[in-house]
Design a protein around this motif. Structure first.
Motif, PDB file in Angstrom:
ATOM      1  N   TYR A 148     -24.894 -31.336  -5.088  1.00 28.71           N
ATOM      2  CA  TYR A 148     -25.980 -31.849  -5.704  1.00 28.71           C
ATOM      3  C   TYR A 148     -26.724 -31.116  -6.716  1.00 28.71           C
ATOM      4  N   GLN A 149     -26.973 -29.731  -6.646  1.00 27.56           N
ATOM      5  CA  GLN A 149     -27.494 -29.029  -7.729  1.00 27.56           C
ATOM      6  C   GLN A 149     -28.589 -29.464  -8.411  1.00 27.56           C
ATOM      7  N   ILE A 171     -18.054 -31.647   3.118  1.00 27.47           N
ATOM      8  CA  ILE A 171     -18.772 -30.930   4.424  1.00 27.47           C
ATOM      9  C   ILE A 171     -17.942 -31.275   5.837  1.00 27.47           C
ATOM     10  N   ALA A 172     -17.458 -32.487   5.819  1.00 29.43           N
ATOM     11  CA  ALA A 172     -16.414 -32.552   6.991  1.00 29.43           C
ATOM     12  C   ALA A 172     -15.166 -31.789   6.931  1.00 29.43           C
ATOM     13  N   ALA A 173     -14.777 -31.405   5.682  1.00 35.22           N
ATOM     14  CA  ALA A 173     -13.548 -30.318   5.629  1.00 35.22           C
ATOM     15  C   ALA A 173     -13.930 -28.918   6.055  1.00 35.22           C
ATOM     16  N   ASN A 206     -22.753 -38.684  -2.878  1.00 30.86           N
ATOM     17  CA  ASN A 206     -22.914 -38.589  -1.407  1.00 30.86           C
ATOM     18  C   ASN A 206     -21.360 -38.650  -0.761  1.00 30.86           C
ATOM     19  N   VAL A 207     -20.455 -39.183  -1.565  1.00 33.93           N
ATOM     20  CA  VAL A 207     -19.105 -39.493  -0.715  1.00 33.93           C
ATOM     21  C   VAL A 207     -18.462 -37.953  -0.862  1.00 33.93           C
ATOM     22  N   THR A 208     -18.863 -37.407  -2.134  1.00 36.71           N
ATOM     23  CA  THR A 208     -18.051 -35.888  -2.184  1.00 36.71           C
ATOM     24  C   THR A 208     -18.665 -35.095  -1.288  1.00 36.71           C
ATOM     25  N   PHE A 209     -20.096 -35.033  -0.978  1.00 39.42           N
ATOM     26  CA  PHE A 209     -20.444 -34.253   0.116  1.00 39.42           C
ATOM     27  C   PHE A 209     -20.127 -34.616   1.323  1.00 39.42           C
ATOM     28  N   CYS A 226     -32.641 -30.317   0.649  1.00 41.65           N
ATOM     29  CA  CYS A 226     -33.759 -31.426   0.672  1.00 41.65           C
ATOM     30  C   CYS A 226     -33.489 -32.330  -0.228  1.00 41.65           C
ATOM     31  N   LYS A 227     -33.305 -33.795   0.552  1.00 38.16           N
ATOM     32  CA  LYS A 227     -33.814 -33.808   1.822  1.00 38.16           C
ATOM     33  C   LYS A 227     -32.823 -35.165   2.543  1.00 38.16           C
ATOM     34  N   GLU A 228     -32.279 -35.904   1.913  1.00 39.82           N
ATOM     35  CA  GLU A 228     -31.783 -37.098   2.369  1.00 39.82           C
ATOM     36  C   GLU A 228     -30.654 -36.968   3.396  1.00 39.82           C
ATOM     37  N   VAL A 229     -29.632 -35.915   2.893  1.00 40.31           N
ATOM     38  CA  VAL A 229     -28.344 -35.723   3.988  1.00 40.31           C
ATOM     39  C   VAL A 229     -28.557 -34.385   4.917  1.00 40.31           C
TER      40      VAL A 229
END
Length: 340
Positions: free
Chosen positions: A45-46, A239-241, A232-235, A85-88
């Motif tokens: 996000y940065q 994060i799953a990996a 969001n898809v990238t994150f 901060c903050k949605e995910v």
């Protein structure tokens, strides 16, 4: 004590050997405060300029970490916020050694006062009602010339898990207990075709996450809109990996006659199961209530594996209370420097 500002992305590499050790000693031992979560979120996000503050003893032991950044609003106001901060991200906090809370918070508050010309407001989000950012930090800020305000953000329904499945069922409202037993009996029927599994550490996480994201998007228009943002898809995929590599991923699927009908994207950390997101094919096997059945399987498994807490994370959806959730308040801390 000595403070240091870290403002370059290599801070994550530099602090990696110490970060999680401090998290484990801190009052904020949550997965969202770990090095893995914070560094992955920042890479995705940065949203501003890194402004991470470390606090060390004179012997150079890391005892405090304020993982902040400085962002800018549309009207060009600058604010201090926490990475994540903050949605995910559902919980965030200052990471402070439990033996040094008041002293470190005083140092952080004094630092903010000395550098108040760098920002217009402090906006710390997703603070649990049990966190030091709620109980201790406002008074430290006020001592150094800030006005503070705590405002509600959301709730996290949480279940304190008992010793057995039967004890868990006894915790539920009579009607909900009856409904859950009925759905469970149907799921265990000879001809139901229902099975479930947890994605393992050696499984193909890219394939599993693609399957999850498809179910997530199909389950709700708001979720589909969320996933229309490539960040969001990238994150989610990243994060799953990372969580899989750490052994903290708890990605579960329910199948009906081999077809994936429901999924939960959870984390398994510090004897807690954290329910991060979910997916469902609403046009398939609805009569079997696959989402609730999978959730029941997961809770039963959590009890059998001696987990202490089942945290539904943010959101007050009705099903969370039907499954025994009790609210923990999540708040935002806003502060402005007045010098008084």
């Amino acid at each position: 004590m000595k403070l240091e500002i870290h403002s370059q992305p290599d801070l994550f590499t530099e602090l990696a050997p110490e970060w999680n050790k401090l998290v484990e000693r801190s009052t904020a031992n949550q997965i969202f405060n770990t090095w893995e979560w914070q560094s992955t979120w920042w890479q995705a996000y940065q949203p501003g300029d890194l402004w991470v503050i470390t606090c060390r003893t004179d012997a150079d032991q890391l005892i405090g970490l304020a993982p902040w950044f400085i962002g800018t609003t549309e009207d060009q106001k600058r604010f201090v916020a926490t990475i994540g901060c903050k949605e995910v991200t559902d919980y965030l906090d200052l990471i402070v050694d439990a033996d040094h809370v008041d002293a470190v918070l005083d140092q952080f508050a004094g630092f903010l006062a000395e550098n108040h010309d760098r920002f217009d407001e402090i906006q710390l989000c997703n603070i649990s009602e049990h966190s030091i950012s709620h109980s201790n930090f406002p008074s430290a800020l006020e001592k150094h010339g800030f006005t503070t305000e705590l405002e509600p953000e959301d709730v996290c329904p949480v279940v304190e898990l008992p010793e057995s499945w039967s004890d868990y069922l006894a915790m539920l409202d009579k009607k909900q207990r009856h409904e859950l037993r009925r759905k469970f009996r149907r799921a265990h029927g000879e001809n139901s075709g229902i099975d479930w599994y947890i994605v393992g550490q050696d499984d193909d996480i890219e394939e599993a996450m693609q399957q999850f994201l498809e179910l997530m998007a199909s389950s709700d228009p708001d979720k589909a809109r969320f996933l229309s943002d490539p960040q969001n898809v990238t994150f989610f995929k990243s994060i799953a990996a990372v969580m899989q590599q750490c052994g903290w991923l708890h990605l579960c699927f329910l199948t009906v006659e081999g077809e994936r009908a429901a999924a939960y994207f959870n984390f398994d950390y510090n004897q807690q199961i954290l329910v991060y997101n979910s997916g469902l094919n609403p046009e398939s096997h609805g009569h079997l209530s696959p989402g609730i059945v999978l959730l029941a399987f997961i809770i039963q498994h959590a009890i059998e594996t001696k987990h202490r807490v089942f945290d539904f994370l943010q959101g007050n959806e009705t099903y969370k209370y039907h499954m025994g959730g009790k609210d923990i308040a999540v708040l935002n801390l806003n502060a402005r420097y007045t010098g008084n």
